[in-house]
Design an enzyme around this catalytic site. Structure first.
Site, PDB file in Angstrom:
ATOM      1  N   ARG A   1       0.816  -1.216   0.000  1.00  7.70           N
ATOM      2  CA  ARG A   1       0.000   0.000   0.000  1.00  7.70           C
ATOM      3  C   ARG A   1       0.854   1.272   0.000  1.00  7.70           C
ATOM      4  NH1 ARG A   1      -2.366  -3.605  -1.203  1.00  7.70           N
ATOM      5  NH2 ARG A   1      -4.369  -4.412  -0.502  1.00  7.70           N
TER       6      ARG A   1
ATOM      7  N   SER B   1     -11.580   0.128   2.350  1.00  8.72           N
ATOM      8  CA  SER B   1     -10.887  -0.248   3.586  1.00  8.72           C
ATOM      9  C   SER B   1     -10.232   0.988   4.193  1.00  8.72           C
ATOM     10  CB  SER B   1      -9.834  -1.318   3.300  1.00  8.72           C
ATOM     11  OG  SER B   1     -10.441  -2.487   2.787  1.00  8.72           O
TER      12      SER B   1
ATOM     13  N   GLU C   1      -5.735   4.241   5.645  1.00  8.95           N
ATOM     14  CA  GLU C   1      -5.389   4.099   4.239  1.00  8.95           C
ATOM     15  C   GLU C   1      -5.740   5.334   3.410  1.00  8.95           C
ATOM     16  OE1 GLU C   1      -6.176   0.835   0.694  1.00  8.95           O
ATOM     17  OE2 GLU C   1      -6.122   0.190   2.775  1.00  8.95           O
TER      18      GLU C   1
END
Length: 357
Positions: free
Chosen positions: A164, A247, A349
């Site tokens: 990520r 998410s 995130e």
């Protein structure tokens, strides 16, 4: 105009100056008009928006210049009988692009179906799902360097993909703004109707195959979309569980599995370029930690204008009347609860604009 109109959270206050760049020339003109340099550091910087699927924008909005990246176009280059290079402009809708590659008989991106957002956002976050990360398939990214004032092409090695994250994201975090604006992304895909080997247990179970098996790429796409929809992670204006940024927390990576509760899920951490397992690192499930810290589906604070998804605890959602501050309050409660229970600090995130946890 409120920035809520440009984010999947449907949150965010007014934009004082907004430009929609529909062509490469318009996008470069905006970048050159608003460079990143010493002369502009005392002024509000710019905000670039693609699909708005990874943004949480303050209720007060954004005082600087806003550019919505709406460039479109794809080109294909046949490398061999089995490999094709595909370049997409940054403003292309991601899921529509994935569907186009499958329609052209190209496989590789099928497990990344149903993800909202634009093509240009995917390398920044090294977007991944169901066992595939874009970093595995990207060969290069064309960017505009806002400090140097020039177009550059960055190779996959230069992009330094991680879980990520990427060199693009880390540069943005260091400077507090986007140094590199993605113009286009190039992928190398297989000319095949068969999927990549299935790597994710939930996907394998849904397909009734073993880990490592291959099936129709179209079947993987439809199955992934069904799985995402069951979690409220396919955009639907009538489903408040999809009024989110997907998410909200990344799956934590720890240096030692002994840091995790005995029953917590454990996954290997792999290099997105080589596919090799990175020794000494273990990834666990943020959703599992949230649930076992006592946060249930639909958990909310106060009047419940924001809540955890009723389908999936990893998503924070706008129930229709939320403000950004409601989401932040909820996120802080979840982070504090998981840290108190397990000693692990969850990392958000989404990109926060004019707000923070």
């Amino acid at each position: 105009m409120n920035l809520a109109d440009f984010t999947t959270f449907r949150l965010g206050g007014p934009a004082q100056d907004l430009t929609v760049a529909k062509s490469r020339d318009e996008l470069l003109a905006f970048c050159r008009e608003h460079p990143l340099g010493l002369s502009t550091r005392d002024e509000p910087d710019v905000l670039f928006i693609g699909g708005g699927s990874n943004l949480l924008v303050a209720d007060a909005g954004f005082d600087g210049h806003v550019c919505v990246v709406a460039t479109t176009g794809t080109t294909l280059t046949e490398l061999s009988d089995t490999e094709t290079r595909v370049t997409a402009e940054a403003g292309e809708n991601w899921d529509e692009f994935v569907a186009q590659t499958l329609e052209k008989g190209l496989s590789g991106l099928e497990a990344l179906s149903g993800i909202p957002g634009s093509v240009g956002a995917t390398p920044i976050q090294n977007v991944g799902a169901y066992g595939t990360e874009v970093g595995e398939l990207i060969t290069s990214v064309e960017v505009f360097d806002r400090i140097a004032g020039q177009v550059r092409e960055l190779s996959a090695v230069e992009l330094e993909f991680g879980y990520r994250t990427s060199a693009l994201k880390r540069a943005q975090q260091r400077s507090g703004t986007a140094q590199f604006l993605v113009l286009s992304v190039t992928f190398e895909l297989q000319r095949s109707r068969a999927s990549l080997p299935v790597r994710y247990a939930q996907l394998a179970s849904a397909l009734d195959v073993e880990i490592g098996d291959t099936v129709s790429a179209d079947l993987v796409r439809s199955t992934v979309i069904d799985l995402r929809a069951s979690k409220g992670m396919v955009l639907d204006s009538n489903d408040h569980d999809s009024w989110s940024a997907g998410s909200f927390f990344t799956n934590p990576i720890v240096d030692s599995p002994e840091e995790l509760p005995a029953e917590a899920p454990r996954y290997p951490v792999t290099d997105p370029l080589s596919g090799a397992t990175i020794a000494g690192l273990t990834k666990t499930s943020a959703a599992w930690l949230i649930e076992h810290a006592g946060f249930t589906k639909g958990f909310h604070i106060g009047e419940g204008r924001a809540s955890l998804s009723t389908k999936h605890t990893l998503a924070l959602t706008n129930r229709g009347q939320a403000a950004t501050d409601d989401v932040l309050e909820l996120a802080r409660a979840v982070v504090a609860g998981v840290e108190e229970k397990f000693g692990i600090v969850l990392e958000p995130e989404p990109t926060f604009i004019a707000c923070s946890l």
